[in-house]
Design a protein around this motif. Structure first.
Motif, PDB file in Angstrom:
ATOM      1  N   LEU A   9      -9.269  -3.561   2.247  1.00 45.72           N
ATOM      2  CA  LEU A   9      -8.144  -3.125   1.384  1.00 45.72           C
ATOM      3  C   LEU A   9      -8.700  -2.663   0.027  1.00 45.72           C
ATOM      4  O   LEU A   9      -9.540  -3.347  -0.573  1.00 45.72           O
ATOM      5  CB  LEU A   9      -7.170  -4.305   1.168  1.00 45.72           C
ATOM      6  N   HIS A  42      -7.970  -8.705   5.196  1.00 51.47           N
ATOM      7  CA  HIS A  42      -8.109  -7.250   4.964  1.00 51.47           C
ATOM      8  C   HIS A  42      -9.260  -6.988   4.011  1.00 51.47           C
ATOM      9  O   HIS A  42      -9.048  -6.607   2.852  1.00 51.47           O
ATOM     10  CB  HIS A  42      -6.791  -6.656   4.418  1.00 51.47           C
ATOM     11  N   THR A  83       0.822  -1.217   0.000  1.00 63.11           N
ATOM     12  CA  THR A  83       0.000   0.000   0.000  1.00 63.11           C
ATOM     13  C   THR A  83       0.854   1.264   0.000  1.00 63.11           C
ATOM     14  O   THR A  83       0.341   2.362   0.202  1.00 63.11           O
ATOM     15  CB  THR A  83      -0.905   0.007   1.245  1.00 63.11           C
ATOM     16  N   TYR A  89      -4.968  -2.340  -4.780  1.00 66.44           N
ATOM     17  CA  TYR A  89      -3.966  -3.164  -4.107  1.00 66.44           C
ATOM     18  C   TYR A  89      -4.348  -4.637  -4.201  1.00 66.44           C
ATOM     19  O   TYR A  89      -3.483  -5.506  -4.371  1.00 66.44           O
ATOM     20  CB  TYR A  89      -3.819  -2.737  -2.636  1.00 66.44           C
ATOM     21  N   ARG A  90      -5.664  -4.915  -4.125  1.00 63.29           N
ATOM     22  CA  ARG A  90      -6.131  -6.306  -4.266  1.00 63.29           C
ATOM     23  C   ARG A  90      -5.713  -6.825  -5.650  1.00 63.29           C
ATOM     24  O   ARG A  90      -5.256  -7.953  -5.803  1.00 63.29           O
ATOM     25  CB  ARG A  90      -7.650  -6.399  -4.096  1.00 63.29           C
TER      26      ARG A  90
END
Length: 1127
Positions: free
Chosen positions: A54, A51, A15, A58-59
């Motif tokens: 998130l 998470h 991140t 980013y995933r």
């Protein structure tokens, strides 16, 4: 334990705000996955579950890393791991309803990657989200499509159930995006099924049949074609058409047949709606293949529309060379192949008339299709060869370069498929050769940004590579091209194609020779159009004289000549095997810039002489000379080659033993030559000269006959080939004759030349000396030159008494005097002086008066020529330098007849007025000549007894003041003269020629300082020169030196008179004691004050006393003795 920790640290860092860091983290995860795939996948999976919040970018990155690891290590995955990854990916993909392409695509890609190995598990998960009665998520459909593409054998067994679930959904899909996904799925399902059916032998379930899917596919087709294709959304229309192509192969035969009348026009209509037409063409090709495979009868009715639409696609201007545009052309040509195989007659009836259209795009496009079907539908085109060949008639005449390039490519295809063996094939071969003969383009054209044509190879380059390729790689072409290609060697219009022609012929000949000698020998009786061995030899030898032209045609021609040796003459093989490689080696060692043309021609003529000696058959030699004469007019446009061919004729006639043939040829050459061309006169004269080496009497007799012929009588009434010629043309014919006599003298055997030179050669030349024509004058001078040179180089020259020598010298002087004295525009005086140079060395010697006139006249004609203005300088420079060298050689030649101090003084006296001239350019030339003569005298000095060099003082007195001349070049030449004189004195004193004197050598060091015009430097240099002279001058020469220097005190160039002052001062200071006695006797009555009257200047030089110890005198000259700087 460290690895999972490392994974966690990396995942936490994903991140980071910096995109670069994110990229590096992904890279690190993948690298870690290489070593420990399962651990990394588990870490990623756990991290994403943990998470939930998130953000999706980013995933996406984590999912991409997972896909990479799965793809590389699918075989290392166990079922549990696979299940976990599948469940995660499926959940990520469908978590939100809206489209978030990057994220959902990344999750879908993970499923497809796992599906390569675990198709059952993946399908179980995906189908759970693909339920009847509800529209699935976009990416569920997309995933099914991609799974079908990536795992054909795994997916096809599931298709029946997928299709039955999907069909009702099609009616429910209202959004274009969803419809696009369904189209994509149907396309991939159909393609996978076709691939599965094509490879049943490797398939897991060999019982699968095409009709298994027919009904479902037709139901889908109905919706796609009748409803979705009408959409206004271009993206959807393209997706539909992409699906229809492969689907058409799965439709039931009768349904396809029934649909074609609507389907084909529907697809063709898309050409008008879309700029990017690749997908339309690809689909159309698939539909046509499907129609042909079921033996469709309705296709026939659609042909006209199909051909017109496809032809328009091919003829569309190519805006760019983008991959899609290129691919579209390939697909359109594929459609033509399908039609060519099923309806060749209709296709050709449509295409061939289009070749007559006078429109570049139509013609180029049509030719591209013709070429394509020749290659791709060879068996169907077999019987059509005559029609296709005859339809090329008009394209062959087109001058447009794009059309030409397309025609060459068609001919190349024809060559590979046996068209050129048919009647009419020769015209195609001729066409290729004709394009090879085009002049090379100066610079290959780079296509501009708006250019329609991305191809940059010129027509010529394409043709050259095609000719070579066809000759060397298409076996069936060898009997078409051999020996037929030989026909193109001799016609002038194919000159530009000689190099590629020769290369192809060499290859073909070598192939033939491998088959056997008989296959190689040319049967002239059955090939009447072929050039004879004499014609081939003449042509190849002549063009070799300019060897680097046309991509190195010299080497190519000689190689071909060598390969053809058996066809030229049976005796030549062995000799040429050694002589030709030597010639080729010489060409390899040089370039166009470094090759000496004269030496190269000499080598070729030596090769010809050697060849004639080996053949040694008069009939053959006479045939060759006849052919050489026949080819002369072919070279009217290339004077250098024609000139060389004349030399070849002379060489060949020289080897002929039949005098009648020699005389007959020489007469014809004189009658047919283009006498107004200077190069041709020179060439013909060379021919006569070379021939005279073997047939001197015949050549002279022939020239005599020609001089007596009607050409010069100008009579009418009787047959006169020169009837209409003007006076000017007759002068040109005379010029040729005169030159012929010169060359005959130069080349005739030395032992015979003396007997003929006055009686035959010069007697005829003398008739024309009254001319005013400058060209004729030059020829006369050149011939006199050659004749004199020939006499000089004869072994009996010393005993030869040349009775008309003085007359010739006088004539040369007439020519020189007739030239304008102040400008130099022609080489007449240069050549006339050269002639005199040779004449001077012959006996009897010239009378003194004649010799003086000769020197005076030549000096006057060259020295006074004004320097050229800047802009014309280069052009005239070389003519001026050559003329100056000729004058140098003449004066040297005259000096050589009297190599005594007296002879040298006579020369210098002639130069003296020019040395003292008020015009700088005349002084510098006179001193240059003086330096040259002194150097020659010094180099050829032979002192038999120790005699005094009695005029040394006088000569040094003349040259030394010039060391301060206003012109720097004159100053330097003057030092060279003084330097040479001091060495001459040493020679007369008995020193050997290679003796180096330290004192005299100091002069050379002073030369550099003279370039500098600074008055102080000049003063010191003159003083130093005087000191050097004082050290080396014999006592008895001092008075004459001083008297000569006194004369220079009145020189109009103030610098020189000042130099004389300094030199007199220095000499009196250095050598005063020697003069004391002589002056004491002369000046008794004037004690302490001597007055000497100087020459005819009437100026008095006062020596003021009293004398110093050691007898040193000082002069006070009544004049300002500061130097002015030189220019």
């Amino acid at each position: 334990g460290t690895r999972p920790k490392l994974c966690t640290i990396l995942l936490e860092a994903i991140t980071d705000k910096d995109p670069l860091v994110q990229e590096q983290v992904c890279g690190a995860l993948c690298a870690l996955g290489e070593a420990q795939p399962a651990e990394v996948l588990r870490a990623c999976e756990e991290y994403l579950w943990r998470h939930e919040k998130l953000a999706h970018p980013y995933r996406t990155m984590i999912l991409r890393a997972m896909e990479t690891v799965v793809s590389s290590h699918i075989s290392d995955l166990d079922k549990d791991m696979a299940r976990a990854v599948i469940f995660l990916a499926s959940s990520e993909m469908t978590r939100v309803k809206d489209l978030v392409c990057d994220w959902q695509q990344a999750a879908s890609n993970v499923l497809v990657a796992v599906g390569k190995q675990f198709i059952g598990l993946v399908m179980e998960e995906v189908l759970s989200k693909f339920q009847p009665g509800a529209l699935p998520h976009y990416f569920v459909v997309q995933t099914l499509a991609n799974l079908a593409a990536s795992n054909v054998f795994g997916m096809v067994p599931f298709l029946t159930s997928i299709l039955s679930t999907m069909l009702p959904m099609l009616g429910m899909a209202k959004h274009d995006t969803t419809r696009v996904a369904f189209c994509c799925a149907l396309q991939h399902f159909s393609e996978s099924t076709l691939e599965y059916l094509a490879n049943l032998d490797q398939a897991p379930d060999p019982t699968v049949r095409k009709d298994t899917f027919a009904t479902d596919i037709f139901s889908a087709y109905d919706i796609l074609f009748n409803h979705w294709l009408q959409s206004r959304e271009a993206k959807l229309r393209l997706a539909v058409v992409e699906a229809l192509g492969p689907m058409s192969h799965l439709l039931p035969s009768e349904k396809l047949e029934e649909q074609l009348p609507k389907l084909l026009p529907g697809v063709l209509a898309l050409y008008r709606k879309h700029a990017e037409t690749f997908h339309v063409s690809k689909s159309l090709g698939q539909i046509l293949e499907a129609a042909v495979s079921v033996g469709s009868r309705t296709l026939e009715a659609q042909l006209d529309a199909l051909l017109a639409a496809l032809h328009a696609q091919i003829c569309v201007p190519v805006e760019s060379s983008s991959p899609l545009v290129v691919s579209n052309r390939k697909e359109v040509l594929r459609c033509f192949t399908v039609l060519a195989c099923c309806s060749p007659d209709r296709l050709l009836a449509f295409l061939l008339p289009k070749l007559d259209a006078n429109n570049e795009r139509t013609r180029v496009g049509t030719l591209q299709v013709v070429r394509h079907v020749i290659n791709s539908a060879a068996s169907q085109m077999e019987v059509k060869k005559p029609f296709i060949l005859s339809s090329m008639r008009l394209p062959l005449l087109d001058t447009n370069s794009k059309v030409k390039r397309a025609v060459v490519q068609v001919i190349s295809a024809m060559a590979h498929h046996g068209y050129l063996e048919q009647p009419g094939g020769e015209a195609m071969v001729a066409y290729i050769v004709q394009q090879c003969a085009l002049p090379p383009e100066a610079e290959p054209q780079k296509p501009g940004p708006d250019s329609e044509d991305p191809a940059t190879d010129s027509v010529r380059d394409v043709s050259i590579s095609t000719l070579y390729l066809v000759s060397t790689t298409v076996d069936r072409m060898s009997h078409v091209l051999w020996p037929h290609l030989l026909e193109f060697l001799t016609p002038v219009q194919f000159t530009g194609a000689l190099t590629p022609l020769c290369r192809s012929l060499v290859h073909l000949a070598q192939k033939r020779e491998e088959v056997g000698a008989d296959a190689f020998l040319i049967q002239y009786d059955s090939n009447v159009t072929l050039p004879s061995p004499y014609a081939i030899t003449t042509r190849l030898l002549t063009v070799s004289s300019n060897p680097y032209l046309g991509d190195g045609r010299g080497a190519a021609s000689l190689r071909l000549l060598s390969v053809l040796h058996r066809n030229i003459h049976p005796l030549l093989g062995q000799r040429w095997a050694t002589t030709v490689p030597l010639l080729l080696e010489h060409l390899d060692e040089h370039t166009e810039e470094t090759l000496s043309q004269k030496e190269w021609e000499e080598r070729l003529l030596a090769f010809l002489r050697d060849t004639l000696a080996v053949v040694s058959d008069n009939t053959w030699i006479c045939q060759l000379s006849l052919e050489m004469c026949r080819q002369l007019p072919c070279y009217n446009g290339t004077p250098q080659e024609k000139n060389f061919l004349y030399k070849c004729i002379g060489t060949t006639l020289g080897a002929a033993s039949s005098k009648e043939v020699v005389r007959k040829h020489l007469q014809e050459l004189l009658e047919t030559a283009r006498h107004q061309e200077e190069a041709e006169r020179e060439g013909l004269a060379c021919c006569f000269g070379i021939c005279a080496a073997s047939h001197l009497d015949d050549v002279l007799a022939q020239l005599e006959d020609f001089m007596r012929s009607d050409v010069f009588r100008r009579s009418t009434g009787i047959f006169n080939i020169f009837k209409d010629r003007s006076e000017n043309e007759v002068e040109k014919v005379k010029s040729t004759l005169i030159l012929c006599y010169g060359h005959v003298a130069a080349r005739a055997p030395r032992e015979l030349v003396l007997a003929k030179v006055e009686s035959d050669i010069l007697r005829n030349i003398f008739q024309y000396f009254s001319t005013k024509d400058p060209a004729l004058k030059l020829c006369l001078i050149q011939s006199v030159c050659m004749a004199s040179q020939a006499i000089c180089s004869s072994a009996q020259a010393g005993s030869f008494h040349f009775s008309r020598k003085a007359e010739l010298v006088a004539q040369m002087m007439e020519f020189i005097k007739a030239e304008p004295p102040d400008s130099l525009r022609t080489p007449i005086r240069k050549k006339a002086m050269l002639a005199c140079t040779y004449l001077v060395s012959l006996e009897p010697a010239l009378e003194e008066r004649v010799q003086a006139d000769l020197i005076r006249g030549c000096l006057h004609s060259v020295m006074a020529v004004l320097p050229e203005p800047e802009e014309e300088e280069d052009r005239q420079e070389s003519l001026y330098l050559d003329t100056m060298h000729a004058l140098e050689d003449l004066l040297t030649s005259l000096l050589r007849r009297n190599m005594t101090p007296q002879g040298l003084q006579i020369m210098v006296e002639h130069l003296s007025p020019w040395i003292r001239s008020p015009r700088g350019h005349e002084r510098v030339r006179a001193l240059g000549l003086s330096a040259c003569l002194l150097q020659h005298f010094l180099e050829h000095l032979h002192v038999s007894a120790l005699v005094p060099f009695h005029n040394l003082g006088l000569l040094i007195g003349l040259f030394s003041p010039r060391c301060a001349d206003l012109w720097p070049a004159t100053r330097q030449e003057a030092v060279s003269c003084v330097h040479a004189l001091l060495y001459l004195q040493l020679g007369y004193e008995g020193f050997s020629r290679d003796y180096r004197d330290d004192v005299a050598e100091q002069l050379l060091a002073l030369k550099e300082g003279l370039v500098h015009p600074d008055p102080a430097v000049l003063f010191h240099t003159c003083h130093s020169i005087a000191q050097i002279i004082a050290k080396r001058l014999p006592p008895e020469q001092l008075i004459s030196l001083l008297l000569t220097l006194f004369e220079s005190l009145g020189d109009p160039d103030k610098n020189c008179s000042r130099a004389a002052t300094i030199m007199v001062n220095c000499l009196l200071r250095e050598r005063g004691s020697m003069l004391q006695e002589k002056v004491r006797g002369a000046g008794r009555g004037r004690e302490g004050r001597g007055c000497v009257s100087v020459g005819d200047t009437g100026r008095t030089v006062a020596g003021t006393g009293p004398r110093r110890p050691g007898g040193e005198w000082r002069l006070h000259v009544e004049r300002d003795s500061r130097f002015s700087g030189g220019s």
